[in-house]
Write an enzyme that holds these catalytic residues in place. Structure first.
Site, PDB file in Angstrom:
ATOM      1  N   LYS A   1      -1.678   8.064  -2.084  1.00  0.00           N
ATOM      2  CA  LYS A   1      -2.123   7.892  -0.697  1.00  0.00           C
ATOM      3  C   LYS A   1      -1.011   7.134   0.022  1.00  0.00           C
ATOM      4  O   LYS A   1      -0.710   5.987  -0.302  1.00  0.00           O
ATOM      5  CB  LYS A   1      -3.434   7.099  -0.655  1.00  0.00           C
ATOM      6  CG  LYS A   1      -3.886   6.781   0.756  1.00  0.00           C
ATOM      7  CD  LYS A   1      -5.165   5.974   0.775  1.00  0.00           C
ATOM      8  CE  LYS A   1      -5.187   5.064   1.984  1.00  0.00           C
ATOM      9  NZ  LYS A   1      -6.354   4.164   2.005  1.00  0.00           N
TER      10      LYS A   1
ATOM     11  N   GLY B   1     -10.787  -1.949   6.999  1.00  0.00           N
ATOM     12  CA  GLY B   1     -11.563  -3.139   6.661  1.00  0.00           C
ATOM     13  C   GLY B   1     -12.473  -3.640   7.757  1.00  0.00           C
ATOM     14  O   GLY B   1     -13.076  -4.697   7.623  1.00  0.00           O
TER      15      GLY B   1
ATOM     16  N   ALA C   1     -10.894   4.706   6.126  1.00  0.00           N
ATOM     17  CA  ALA C   1     -10.801   3.430   6.851  1.00  0.00           C
ATOM     18  C   ALA C   1     -11.773   3.316   8.021  1.00  0.00           C
ATOM     19  O   ALA C   1     -11.866   4.204   8.857  1.00  0.00           O
ATOM     20  CB  ALA C   1      -9.388   3.165   7.368  1.00  0.00           C
ATOM     21  N   GLY C   2     -12.436   2.197   8.031  1.00  0.00           N
ATOM     22  CA  GLY C   2     -13.291   1.848   9.159  1.00  0.00           C
ATOM     23  C   GLY C   2     -14.749   2.240   9.036  1.00  0.00           C
ATOM     24  O   GLY C   2     -15.602   1.704   9.742  1.00  0.00           O
TER      25      GLY C   2
ATOM     26  N   ASN D   1     -14.039   1.648   1.120  1.00  0.00           N
ATOM     27  CA  ASN D   1     -13.831   0.509   0.231  1.00  0.00           C
ATOM     28  C   ASN D   1     -14.588  -0.715   0.749  1.00  0.00           C
ATOM     29  O   ASN D   1     -15.551  -1.174   0.151  1.00  0.00           O
ATOM     30  CB  ASN D   1     -12.326   0.214   0.108  1.00  0.00           C
ATOM     31  CG  ASN D   1     -11.973  -0.814  -0.962  1.00  0.00           C
ATOM     32  OD1 ASN D   1     -10.908  -0.764  -1.546  1.00  0.00           O
ATOM     33  ND2 ASN D   1     -12.852  -1.764  -1.281  1.00  0.00           N
ATOM     34  N   THR D   2     -14.177  -1.193   1.937  1.00  0.00           N
ATOM     35  CA  THR D   2     -14.751  -2.444   2.437  1.00  0.00           C
ATOM     36  C   THR D   2     -16.259  -2.350   2.673  1.00  0.00           C
ATOM     37  O   THR D   2     -16.987  -3.316   2.428  1.00  0.00           O
ATOM     38  CB  THR D   2     -14.029  -2.838   3.745  1.00  0.00           C
ATOM     39  OG1 THR D   2     -12.642  -2.954   3.457  1.00  0.00           O
ATOM     40  CG2 THR D   2     -14.541  -4.156   4.294  1.00  0.00           C
TER      41      THR D   2
END
Lengths: 256, 64
Positions: free
Chosen positions: A96, A157, A183-184, A205-206
């Site tokens: 990535k 994040g 992301a996000g 992830n986050t």
């Protein structure tokens, strides 16, 4: 419904949920991967800790495809260096590509990302560039040999959700490669929505790592992504801009 | 020599394999870069380090 396969880098996946492994205890990775049903997990490459600290790979279930990222790279050259090191770690050639020179919003540098994609694709990597959703850049990434395009939904994040929704839709509509929204994404409902829009997969992830119960949130995301995918494949019902339309018969009312 | 950004003593005839053992790095889980070039695992035992060398030893960590 027939078999719905997600092809990426010549591999066949049934899961469309790419899970990150950052910001939480490695002890929880196995449970999170299992509850997520994830077949791809992202990792970072960093200076090794001396003293034989536990190897994160020992916690990742066998058969899961590893997707190292180039986080920390500030330009194409640094990303290429990290990618080569990641391949040397001996876990395949997926990468990535993540290049940032902005430390406040952590927004990717699209121009450098195209350069790195070009170099790494030529070196045989399955290049998966993380990018700011811009159609021209996405086309450049296709020409550079990307295996998929990974637009951000909101800053990394942030858990802020689909801030770039309209532009992700343009990529889905115009780019032949899989669009993996990365992301996000903060909630399962947002993951579901982007899958309904036709995204090929979601990376998170986050949203998982900062949840109260990590494995349970992984499970919630799995279901949302599956629901969104199924809805997309079904073809969403039409929207009526004005007025309503009865679903029940307009005859046989109990009145004269 | 410099190892992961830290200045270290470089004994005579010191190999990458010996450095990894001394620093407690598990050979299986790392990749090694010497002066910006990747060193193949097979060469760890035969690559002798010099005073001016810059070594990076990396591994996978959790990340998104």
């Amino acid at each position: 419904m027939g078999k719905d396969v997600f092809m990426l880098g010549g591999k066949e996946f049934s899961s469309r949920f790419i899970l990150g492994s950052g910001k939480y205890n490695v002890e929880l990775i196995q449970a999170a991967v299992e509850q997520a049903g994830a077949q791809i997990i992202t990792l970072a490459v960093r200076r090794a800790n001396s003293g034989g600290e536990g190897n994160i790979l020992d916690y990742i279930p066998k058969g899961v495809t590893l997707l190292p990222n180039t986080s920390g790279a500030r330009n194409a050259q640094e990303a290429v260096r990290i990618a080569r090191l990641s391949r040397e770690l001996g876990c395949g050639d997926f990468v990535k590509i993540e290049i940032m020179r902005d430390s406040k919003y952590l927004l990717p540098d699209n121009a450098e990302t195209v350069k790195a994609t070009d170099i790494l694709a030529k070196e045989g990597f399955v290049a998966l560039p993380y990018m700011y959703p811009d159609l021209n850049t996405a086309r450049d990434l296709v020409n550079a040999g990307a295996a998929a395009v990974m637009p951000l939904a909101a800053p990394i994040g942030s858990n802020k959700g689909l801030a770039t929704k309209e532009f992700i839709q343009i990529l889905i509509d115009e780019i032949e490669l899989p669009i993996i929204v990365d992301a996000g994404i903060g909630r399962p409902s947002q993951a579901c929505e982007v899958m309904e829009m036709g995204a090929a997969a979601v990376m998170a992830n986050t949203a998982i790592a900062t949840a109260g119960d990590i494995p349970q949130m992984a499970s919630a995301f799995k279901k949302a992504i599956e629901a969104g995918r199924e809805a997309y494949l079904s073809g969403l019902g039409r929207v009526r801009e004005k007025g309503g339309e009865a679903s029940s018969p307009l005859t046989g009312f109990l009145r004269d | 020599m410099k190892v992961n950004g830290v200045q270290k003593e470089c004994p005579a005839n010191f190999t990458i394999a010996e450095l990894l053992a001394q620093e407690g790095f598990a050979k299986e889980g790392v990749a090694v870069e010497l002066n910006m070039g990747i060193v193949a695992k097979e060469a760890y035992g035969t690559t002798v380090l010099k005073e001016e060398d810059v070594v990076e030893v990396v591994s996978f960590m959790g990340g998104g």
